[in-house]
Motif scaffolding. Structure first.
Motif, PDB file in Angstrom:
ATOM      1  N   THR A 143      -4.835  19.028   0.826  1.00  0.00           N
ATOM      2  CA  THR A 143      -5.988  18.722   1.674  1.00  0.00           C
ATOM      3  C   THR A 143      -5.664  17.768   2.821  1.00  0.00           C
ATOM      4  OG1 THR A 143      -6.669  16.818   0.354  1.00  0.00           O
ATOM      5  CG2 THR A 143      -7.537  18.983  -0.302  1.00  0.00           C
ATOM      6  N   GLY A 144      -4.580  16.991   2.675  1.00  0.00           N
ATOM      7  CA  GLY A 144      -4.250  15.978   3.678  1.00  0.00           C
ATOM      8  C   GLY A 144      -5.056  14.704   3.533  1.00  0.00           C
ATOM      9  N   ASN A 145      -5.956  14.665   2.533  1.00  0.00           N
ATOM     10  CA  ASN A 145      -6.754  13.455   2.301  1.00  0.00           C
ATOM     11  C   ASN A 145      -5.861  12.325   1.819  1.00  0.00           C
ATOM     12  OD1 ASN A 145      -9.110  14.786   2.988  1.00  0.00           O
ATOM     13  ND2 ASN A 145      -9.603  15.295   0.870  1.00  0.00           N
ATOM     14  N   ARG A 146      -6.159  11.132   2.287  1.00  0.00           N
ATOM     15  CA  ARG A 146      -5.404   9.942   1.884  1.00  0.00           C
ATOM     16  C   ARG A 146      -6.313   8.990   1.128  1.00  0.00           C
ATOM     17  NH1 ARG A 146      -2.346   8.826   7.625  1.00  0.00           N
ATOM     18  NH2 ARG A 146      -0.970  10.636   7.524  1.00  0.00           N
ATOM     19  N   THR A 147      -5.767   8.389   0.066  1.00  0.00           N
ATOM     20  CA  THR A 147      -6.498   7.391  -0.692  1.00  0.00           C
ATOM     21  C   THR A 147      -5.626   6.152  -0.848  1.00  0.00           C
ATOM     22  OG1 THR A 147      -5.735   8.329  -2.787  1.00  0.00           O
ATOM     23  CG2 THR A 147      -7.875   9.067  -1.979  1.00  0.00           C
ATOM     24  N   VAL A 148      -6.273   5.000  -0.889  1.00  0.00           N
ATOM     25  CA  VAL A 148      -5.593   3.722  -1.076  1.00  0.00           C
ATOM     26  C   VAL A 148      -5.987   3.178  -2.441  1.00  0.00           C
ATOM     27  CG1 VAL A 148      -5.321   1.364  -0.230  1.00  0.00           C
ATOM     28  CG2 VAL A 148      -5.648   3.239   1.394  1.00  0.00           C
ATOM     29  N   SER A 149      -4.986   2.772  -3.222  1.00  0.00           N
ATOM     30  CA  SER A 149      -5.230   2.112  -4.504  1.00  0.00           C
ATOM     31  C   SER A 149      -4.600   0.724  -4.436  1.00  0.00           C
ATOM     32  CB  SER A 149      -4.593   2.902  -5.649  1.00  0.00           C
ATOM     33  OG  SER A 149      -5.151   4.189  -5.724  1.00  0.00           O
ATOM     34  N   VAL A 150      -5.354  -0.283  -4.871  1.00  0.00           N
ATOM     35  CA  VAL A 150      -4.873  -1.665  -4.877  1.00  0.00           C
ATOM     36  C   VAL A 150      -4.882  -2.134  -6.326  1.00  0.00           C
ATOM     37  CG1 VAL A 150      -5.243  -3.990  -3.989  1.00  0.00           C
ATOM     38  CG2 VAL A 150      -5.808  -2.018  -2.562  1.00  0.00           C
ATOM     39  N   PHE A 151      -3.736  -2.637  -6.794  1.00  0.00           N
ATOM     40  CA  PHE A 151      -3.562  -2.976  -8.206  1.00  0.00           C
ATOM     41  C   PHE A 151      -3.619  -4.471  -8.500  1.00  0.00           C
ATOM     42  CE2 PHE A 151      -1.098   0.892  -7.222  1.00  0.00           C
ATOM     43  CZ  PHE A 151      -1.886   1.800  -7.914  1.00  0.00           C
ATOM     44  N   GLU A 152      -3.704  -5.291  -7.460  1.00  0.00           N
ATOM     45  CA  GLU A 152      -3.808  -6.741  -7.632  1.00  0.00           C
ATOM     46  C   GLU A 152      -4.923  -7.260  -6.742  1.00  0.00           C
ATOM     47  OE1 GLU A 152      -0.179  -8.860  -6.974  1.00  0.00           O
ATOM     48  OE2 GLU A 152       0.951  -7.654  -8.399  1.00  0.00           O
ATOM     49  N   GLN A 153      -5.477  -8.409  -7.121  1.00  0.00           N
ATOM     50  CA  GLN A 153      -6.469  -9.066  -6.286  1.00  0.00           C
ATOM     51  C   GLN A 153      -5.767  -9.924  -5.247  1.00  0.00           C
ATOM     52  OE1 GLN A 153      -9.069 -11.287  -8.826  1.00  0.00           O
ATOM     53  NE2 GLN A 153     -10.173  -9.485  -9.497  1.00  0.00           N
ATOM     54  N   ASP A 154      -6.467 -10.211  -4.190  1.00  0.00           N
ATOM     55  CA  ASP A 154      -6.010 -11.150  -3.167  1.00  0.00           C
ATOM     56  C   ASP A 154      -4.681 -10.740  -2.521  1.00  0.00           C
ATOM     57  OD1 ASP A 154      -8.267 -12.725  -3.745  1.00  0.00           O
ATOM     58  OD2 ASP A 154      -7.194 -13.767  -5.327  1.00  0.00           O
ATOM     59  N   VAL A 155      -4.589  -9.498  -2.113  1.00  0.00           N
ATOM     60  CA  VAL A 155      -3.411  -9.022  -1.388  1.00  0.00           C
ATOM     61  C   VAL A 155      -3.522  -9.533   0.046  1.00  0.00           C
ATOM     62  CG1 VAL A 155      -2.138  -6.989  -0.627  1.00  0.00           C
ATOM     63  CG2 VAL A 155      -3.292  -6.980  -2.850  1.00  0.00           C
ATOM     64  N   PRO A 156      -2.480 -10.170   0.560  1.00  0.00           N
ATOM     65  CA  PRO A 156      -2.549 -10.695   1.935  1.00  0.00           C
ATOM     66  C   PRO A 156      -2.812  -9.577   2.950  1.00  0.00           C
ATOM     67  CG  PRO A 156      -0.653 -11.604   0.790  1.00  0.00           C
ATOM     68  CD  PRO A 156      -1.214 -10.522  -0.085  1.00  0.00           C
ATOM     69  N   LEU A 157      -3.629  -9.880   3.925  1.00  0.00           N
ATOM     70  CA  LEU A 157      -3.961  -8.910   4.961  1.00  0.00           C
ATOM     71  C   LEU A 157      -2.706  -8.385   5.651  1.00  0.00           C
ATOM     72  CD1 LEU A 157      -5.991  -7.413   6.726  1.00  0.00           C
ATOM     73  CD2 LEU A 157      -6.113  -9.465   8.161  1.00  0.00           C
ATOM     74  N   GLU A 158      -1.747  -9.249   5.908  1.00  0.00           N
ATOM     75  CA  GLU A 158      -0.524  -8.841   6.589  1.00  0.00           C
ATOM     76  C   GLU A 158       0.236  -7.788   5.786  1.00  0.00           C
ATOM     77  OE1 GLU A 158      -1.401 -11.976   5.931  1.00  0.00           O
ATOM     78  OE2 GLU A 158      -1.784 -12.818   7.927  1.00  0.00           O
ATOM     79  N   ALA A 159       0.204  -7.907   4.466  1.00  0.00           N
ATOM     80  CA  ALA A 159       0.875  -6.931   3.612  1.00  0.00           C
ATOM     81  C   ALA A 159       0.173  -5.578   3.683  1.00  0.00           C
ATOM     82  CB  ALA A 159       0.928  -7.432   2.168  1.00  0.00           C
ATOM     83  N   MET A 160      -1.153  -5.591   3.680  1.00  0.00           N
ATOM     84  CA  MET A 160      -1.897  -4.333   3.783  1.00  0.00           C
ATOM     85  C   MET A 160      -1.717  -3.716   5.162  1.00  0.00           C
ATOM     86  SD  MET A 160      -3.061  -3.682   0.856  1.00  0.00           S
ATOM     87  CE  MET A 160      -4.097  -2.298   1.256  1.00  0.00           C
ATOM     88  N   GLU A 161      -1.676  -4.533   6.198  1.00  0.00           N
ATOM     89  CA  GLU A 161      -1.434  -4.010   7.548  1.00  0.00           C
ATOM     90  C   GLU A 161      -0.062  -3.352   7.619  1.00  0.00           C
ATOM     91  OE1 GLU A 161      -4.129  -6.933  10.347  1.00  0.00           O
ATOM     92  OE2 GLU A 161      -2.112  -7.581   9.825  1.00  0.00           O
ATOM     93  N   TRP A 162       0.939  -3.960   6.999  1.00  0.00           N
ATOM     94  CA  TRP A 162       2.275  -3.360   6.969  1.00  0.00           C
ATOM     95  C   TRP A 162       2.231  -2.011   6.256  1.00  0.00           C
ATOM     96  CZ3 TRP A 162       5.267  -1.628   2.995  1.00  0.00           C
ATOM     97  CH2 TRP A 162       6.553  -1.200   3.350  1.00  0.00           C
TER      98      TRP A 162
END
Length: 50
Positions: A22-41
């Protein structure tokens, strides 16, 4: 395809999965308080590689 954000010890912090059919993308986060810079990367890697 999956692109992961991991810690130095190999633990997954987050991942983006793209469904081949389908080309659909999903994001899964496994820890709380992930730095914004890490998610931007992670999201910039997804934009460049997927």
């Amino acid at each position: 395809m999956t692109i992961e954000l991991t810690r130095d010890d190999g633990r997954r912090v987050a991942e983006v999965f793209e469904d081949d059919k389908t080309g659909n993308r999903t994001v899964s986060v496994f820890e709380q308080d992930v730095p914004l810079e890490a998610m931007e990367w992670l999201l910039s890697e997804v934009a460049a590689r997927l």
